[in-house]
Design a protein around this motif. Structure first.
Motif, short mmCIF file in Angstrom:
data_model
loop_
_atom_site.label_atom_id
_atom_site.label_comp_id
_atom_site.label_asym_id
_atom_site.label_seq_id
_atom_site.Cartn_x
_atom_site.Cartn_y
_atom_site.Cartn_z
N MET A 214 0.82 -1.21 0.00
CA MET A 214 0.00 0.00 0.00
C MET A 214 0.86 1.26 0.00
O MET A 214 0.54 2.23 -0.69
N GLU A 215 1.95 1.25 0.73
CA GLU A 215 2.85 2.40 0.74
C GLU A 215 3.46 2.65 -0.63
O GLU A 215 3.73 3.78 -1.00
N ALA A 216 3.67 1.58 -1.39
CA ALA A 216 4.25 1.69 -2.72
C ALA A 216 3.19 2.00 -3.78
O ALA A 216 3.50 2.10 -4.96
N GLY A 217 1.92 2.12 -3.37
CA GLY A 217 0.85 2.43 -4.30
C GLY A 217 0.30 1.22 -5.03
O GLY A 217 -0.37 1.36 -6.05
N ARG A 218 0.59 0.02 -4.53
CA ARG A 218 0.10 -1.20 -5.16
C ARG A 218 -0.98 -1.84 -4.29
O ARG A 218 -1.08 -1.57 -3.11
N LYS A 219 -1.76 -2.67 -4.93
CA LYS A 219 -2.78 -3.43 -4.21
C LYS A 219 -2.12 -4.63 -3.52
O LYS A 219 -1.34 -5.35 -4.15
N PRO A 220 -2.40 -4.86 -2.24
CA PRO A 220 -1.84 -6.05 -1.56
C PRO A 220 -2.40 -7.34 -2.16
O PRO A 220 -3.49 -7.36 -2.71
N ARG A 221 -1.64 -8.41 -2.04
CA ARG A 221 -2.10 -9.71 -2.53
C ARG A 221 -3.32 -10.18 -1.74
O ARG A 221 -3.43 -9.95 -0.54
N SER A 222 -4.22 -10.83 -2.43
CA SER A 222 -5.43 -11.34 -1.80
C SER A 222 -5.12 -12.33 -0.68
O SER A 222 -5.78 -12.35 0.36
N ASP A 223 -4.10 -13.17 -0.89
CA ASP A 223 -3.72 -14.14 0.14
C ASP A 223 -3.28 -13.45 1.42
O ASP A 223 -3.61 -13.90 2.53
N ASP A 224 -2.53 -12.36 1.29
CA ASP A 224 -2.08 -11.62 2.47
C ASP A 224 -3.27 -11.01 3.21
O ASP A 224 -3.32 -11.03 4.44
N PRO B 44 -10.79 -9.54 0.61
CA PRO B 44 -10.19 -8.78 -0.49
C PRO B 44 -11.21 -8.01 -1.33
O PRO B 44 -10.93 -6.91 -1.80
N ALA B 45 -12.41 -8.56 -1.52
CA ALA B 45 -13.43 -7.87 -2.31
C ALA B 45 -13.85 -6.56 -1.63
O ALA B 45 -14.03 -5.54 -2.29
N ILE B 46 -14.00 -6.59 -0.34
CA ILE B 46 -14.37 -5.37 0.39
C ILE B 46 -13.21 -4.40 0.43
O ILE B 46 -13.38 -3.19 0.30
N PHE B 47 -12.01 -4.91 0.58
CA PHE B 47 -10.82 -4.05 0.60
C PHE B 47 -10.68 -3.31 -0.72
O PHE B 47 -10.29 -2.14 -0.74
N ASN B 48 -11.01 -3.97 -1.84
CA ASN B 48 -10.90 -3.33 -3.15
C ASN B 48 -11.86 -2.18 -3.33
O ASN B 48 -11.65 -1.32 -4.18
N ARG B 49 -12.94 -2.14 -2.56
CA ARG B 49 -13.91 -1.05 -2.65
C ARG B 49 -13.43 0.24 -1.98
O ARG B 49 -14.06 1.27 -2.12
N ILE B 50 -12.32 0.19 -1.27
CA ILE B 50 -11.83 1.38 -0.57
C ILE B 50 -11.52 2.48 -1.57
O ILE B 50 -11.79 3.65 -1.32
N GLY B 51 -10.92 2.13 -2.69
CA GLY B 51 -10.67 3.11 -3.73
C GLY B 51 -9.27 3.65 -3.78
O GLY B 51 -8.75 3.92 -4.83
N ARG B 52 -8.62 3.87 -2.66
CA ARG B 52 -7.25 4.37 -2.64
C ARG B 52 -6.39 3.42 -1.83
O ARG B 52 -6.77 2.98 -0.76
N PHE B 53 -5.18 3.17 -2.32
CA PHE B 53 -4.21 2.40 -1.56
C PHE B 53 -2.84 2.67 -2.07
O PHE B 53 -2.55 3.25 -3.01
#
Length: 54
Positions: free
Chosen positions: A27-37, A45-54
């Motif tokens: 997230m600090e690097a501007g990437r989406k974290p892996r779903s497994d993590d 992961p589906a709910i996390f993706n709805r946040i919009g910014r990471f």
């Protein structure tokens, strides 16, 4: 059975710690974290993706 249970617990500990380090770094690097993590850390992961910014 005792040794197997101990090694399993240690493996889970290292997996959780690794995910706890990897997800915020992504997230600090501007990437989406892996779903497994995210799943390892107890996040959906589906709910996390709805946040919009990471």
């Amino acid at each position: 059975m005792g040794n197997r249970r101990l090694f399993s617990a240690l493996g889970n500990l290292f997996t959780t710690f690794g995910s706890a380090v990897t997800a915020p770094r992504a997230m600090e690097a501007g990437r989406k974290p892996r779903s497994d993590d995210l799943r390892t850390l107890g996040m959906d992961p589906a709910i996390f993706n709805r946040i919009g910014r990471f």
